[in-house]
Design a protein around this motif. Structure first.
Motif, short mmCIF file in Angstrom:
data_model
loop_
_atom_site.label_atom_id
_atom_site.label_comp_id
_atom_site.label_asym_id
_atom_site.label_seq_id
_atom_site.Cartn_x
_atom_site.Cartn_y
_atom_site.Cartn_z
N ILE A 8 9.79 11.71 -6.49
CA ILE A 8 9.57 10.27 -6.39
C ILE A 8 10.53 9.62 -5.39
O ILE A 8 10.21 8.62 -4.77
CB ILE A 8 9.67 9.62 -7.79
N GLU A 9 11.70 10.19 -5.22
CA GLU A 9 12.67 9.62 -4.30
C GLU A 9 12.18 9.69 -2.85
O GLU A 9 12.60 8.92 -2.00
CB GLU A 9 14.02 10.35 -4.40
N LEU A 10 11.29 10.62 -2.55
CA LEU A 10 10.79 10.79 -1.20
C LEU A 10 9.43 10.11 -0.98
O LEU A 10 8.86 10.22 0.11
CB LEU A 10 10.68 12.28 -0.87
N ALA A 11 8.90 9.44 -1.97
CA ALA A 11 7.59 8.81 -1.85
C ALA A 11 7.66 7.64 -0.86
O ALA A 11 8.63 6.89 -0.85
CB ALA A 11 7.12 8.30 -3.22
N GLN A 12 6.62 7.51 -0.05
CA GLN A 12 6.55 6.42 0.91
C GLN A 12 5.97 5.20 0.21
O GLN A 12 4.89 5.27 -0.40
CB GLN A 12 5.70 6.80 2.09
N THR A 13 6.69 4.10 0.26
CA THR A 13 6.22 2.86 -0.37
C THR A 13 6.26 1.72 0.64
O THR A 13 7.00 1.76 1.61
CB THR A 13 7.08 2.49 -1.58
N THR A 14 5.44 0.71 0.38
CA THR A 14 5.43 -0.49 1.20
C THR A 14 5.39 -1.70 0.28
O THR A 14 4.95 -1.61 -0.87
CB THR A 14 4.22 -0.54 2.14
N VAL A 15 5.83 -2.83 0.80
CA VAL A 15 5.79 -4.09 0.04
C VAL A 15 4.69 -4.94 0.63
O VAL A 15 4.66 -5.21 1.82
CB VAL A 15 7.15 -4.82 0.11
N THR A 16 3.77 -5.37 -0.21
CA THR A 16 2.67 -6.21 0.24
C THR A 16 3.05 -7.67 0.02
O THR A 16 3.39 -8.06 -1.10
CB THR A 16 1.39 -5.89 -0.57
#
Length: 65
Positions: A8-16
């Motif tokens: 989970i630490e390497l998951a790519q996330t974005t803020v909408t």
């Protein structure tokens, strides 16, 4: 690699960005819809009660022979 999930630490996330909230889909300021649904609910409840009483009367042998 099939079947492996990265940590989970390497998951790519974005803020909408949220921006402005959308207007309500349905708003009845007059309350007409609420009154109509309440009357319909009372009528359905009364019908269900009458049918239940008729069913119980039939089980008790109070109906026609």
């Amino acid at each position: 690699m099939a079947g492996r999930v990265p940590p989970i630490e390497l998951a790519q996330t974005t803020v909408t960005p949220l921006g402005e909230p959308a207007p309500p889909v349905f708003a009845d300021a007059t309350g007409a819809r609420r009154r109509r649904l309440r009357r319909l609910s009372y009528a359905a409840g009364l019908l269900a009660a009458v049918l239940l009483l008729a069913f119980w009367a039939g089980l008790a042998g109070l109906g026609p022979p």
